[in-house]
Structures are given as structure tokens and as C-alpha cells.
Design a protein around this motif. Structure first.
Motif, PDB file in Angstrom:
ATOM      1  N   GLU A 105       6.757  -3.255 -32.400  1.00 34.58           N
ATOM      2  CA  GLU A 105       6.741  -2.953 -30.967  1.00 34.58           C
ATOM      3  C   GLU A 105       5.692  -1.921 -30.578  1.00 34.58           C
ATOM      4  O   GLU A 105       5.199  -1.914 -29.449  1.00 34.58           O
ATOM      5  N   SER A 107       2.246   0.095 -30.157  1.00 33.32           N
ATOM      6  CA  SER A 107       0.859  -0.330 -29.963  1.00 33.32           C
ATOM      7  C   SER A 107      -0.112   0.685 -30.551  1.00 33.32           C
ATOM      8  O   SER A 107       0.267   1.821 -30.889  1.00 33.32           O
ATOM      9  N   GLU A 109      -2.309   2.110 -28.821  1.00 34.99           N
ATOM     10  CA  GLU A 109      -2.323   3.176 -27.825  1.00 34.99           C
ATOM     11  C   GLU A 109      -1.218   4.194 -28.089  1.00 34.99           C
ATOM     12  O   GLU A 109      -1.438   5.405 -27.967  1.00 34.99           O
ATOM     13  N   ASP A 110      -0.031   3.711 -28.457  1.00 29.81           N
ATOM     14  CA  ASP A 110       1.075   4.611 -28.793  1.00 29.81           C
ATOM     15  C   ASP A 110       0.693   5.513 -29.964  1.00 29.81           C
ATOM     16  O   ASP A 110       0.943   6.729 -29.944  1.00 29.81           O
TER      17      ASP A 110
END
Length: 245
Positions: A105, A107, A109-110
Motif C-alpha cells: 500500500e 508509495s 512518495e510515502d
């Protein structure tokens, strides 16, 4: 004045001091006699509210906009604190982000944001603060008990907090010759505006049956900021009601 209270000129900079634990730390340190600078990113209204609370109690505070993922903003916050108050005695690095999710889940970016704020931002905040800090200063990071106790979906957050705990050990050695101590506080579930809707659920997970309060974290910060903690450095102190045991 007790042996663990600051002198009248002492200055503390709290990165991420506008809300939750950071706000509690800023207010408590001002109550103890520190002049306080606090940074914020997205909620200037909350930052002004904290500064106003401090002023209403006779303290002195300034709110500084500074994104902890931005190296230049971090340096500017330190420079602005010293320009305003003339010195820097204590730096509390509380700014952080929380990204949760399972491996499928999360990304890129996370991951990048977590590393930028929770790891790189912490390092840069300590680096900038220490460069402008007086001999015998104090650096305190606000980590998490997630460094020692992981749950499903916490991979990148727990990794970032474990990195801070290890970073603190090495930086403590780097700064020991200047009498600057570097310690890490690892709170467990704590009641803030972000957790207000899930306090009951979190309390059920804590052995002592309740979540922590920002004021409790602030008291530990106050101890680590004072002269009676001068023999402690490179440590991580967990305050979580037994959650990580």
C-alpha cells in the motif's frame, strides 16, 4: 529556583511546536522560565495560539515558519531564534510525519517524505542547532516506541524512528567534547488532536489502561533540558505505559 531550572536567559527551540506534544513542550518550557521559539508548517493559527498562551502566562515566545523537509528552512529557524533571543541552549526536535500502510500500500512518495522529515530533517535540525548552541547545551529528539515495538503497517515509520534512536547515540559522541548532551524520548500512544477520535481504542492497547498526555512527555523533556541530566547522553527513554514491553 531549583537546581534543574534554567537561568533567566535560557532559550529553547522546539521544531514542530505548534500542536500536540510539541505545543505541550513549548508551553511547559516557557512555564519553567525558558524563552521559546517554535516552528510550524501548515497551521500558523495554532502556532500563534501557543505563543499567545505563553505570553498570557508572562513568558516570551516566537513562532517561526519552517518545513522540516527543507534544509534552508531548518537553518533559518535556528538563525532566527538566535537573532531574536541572542543564544540557543536547548533544541527539541519534534517535527515528524506518520505514514502507515502495508508494503503493498505504501508509495515511493510515502517513503521519501518519511525519510525527508523523520530522518534527514532530524539530522539537519541537530546539525544546525548544535552549530549555534552554547557549551553545555541540550538536544532532545522526540522519537517513538515504534523503534522497539512494530505493528502491521508501520514499516517505514518504525524504520525512521529506529534510525533516530541510533543517530542520537553517534551524535552524542560527536558533541560530548562540547558538553552538549543528545537524548531521545520515545512516546507511546499519546492524546493529541490527531488521536482524539481513537483514544479509547488506543487506551485498550496500553497495559496501564490509558494513553499518555503531552504534559507528561513535556516533563521528561524538561528534565533532559536541565543540568541534573548532564550525565545522560545518547540514551533513548521510552514513555508509553508499558506498551512496548
Amino acid at each position: 529556583m531549583s537546581a534543574n531550572e534554567p537561568n533567566f536567559a535560557s532559550v529553547a527551540l522546539i521544531f514542530g511546536g505548534s500542536r500536540g506534544i510539541g505545543a505541550a513542550i513549548a508551553i511547559r518550557m516557557a512555564e519553567a522560565g525558558y524563552r521559546v521559539a517554535l516552528t510550524y508548517v501548515s497551521r500558523p493559527d495554532k502556532a500563534r495560539e501557543v505563543a499567545a498562551t505563553i505570553a498570557s502566562k508572562g513568558g516570551e515566545a516566537v513562532a517561526i515558519e519552517a518545513d522540516s523537509s527543507d534544509p534552508s528552512a531548518i537553518r533559518a529557524a535556528v538563525a532566527g531564534t538566535i537573532e531574536r533571543f541572542g543564544r540557543l541552549d536547548v533544541a527539541v526536535v519534534n517535527a515528524g510525519v506518520l505514514r502507515l500502510g502495508t508494503i503493498d500500500e505504501l508509495s515511493l512518495e510515502d517513503l521519501d517524505l518519511t525519510l525527508a522529515v523523520n530522518v534527514r530533517g532530524v539530522f539537519l535540525a541537530i546539525q544546525a542547532a548544535a552549530a549555534g548552541m552554547l557549551e553545555g547545551g541540550r538536544v532532545i529528539t522526540i522519537g517513538s516506541n515504534a523503534a522497539d515495538h512494530v505493528v502491521k503497517g508501520s514499516s517505514i515509520y518504525a524504520m525512521s524512528k529506529a534510525a533516530v534512536a541510533t543517530m542520537v547515540k553517534a551524535i552524542a559522541l560527536d558533541l560530548a567534547s562540547r558538553g552538549i548532551t543528545v537524548n531521545n524520548i520515545q512516546p507511546g500512544p499519546t492524546e493529541t488532536d490527531m488521536t482524539a477520535s481513537m483514544v479509547s481504542e488506543l487506551a485498550a492497547m496500553v497495559p496501564i489502561g490509558r494513553v499518555g498526555q503531552g504534559e507528561e512527555i513535556a516533563e521528561l523533556v524538561l528534565y533532559l533540558a536541565g543540568p541534573l541530566s548532564g550525565y545522560m547522553t545518547g540514551s533513548s527513554l521510552t514513555i508509553d505505559g508499558g506498551f512496548a514491553l
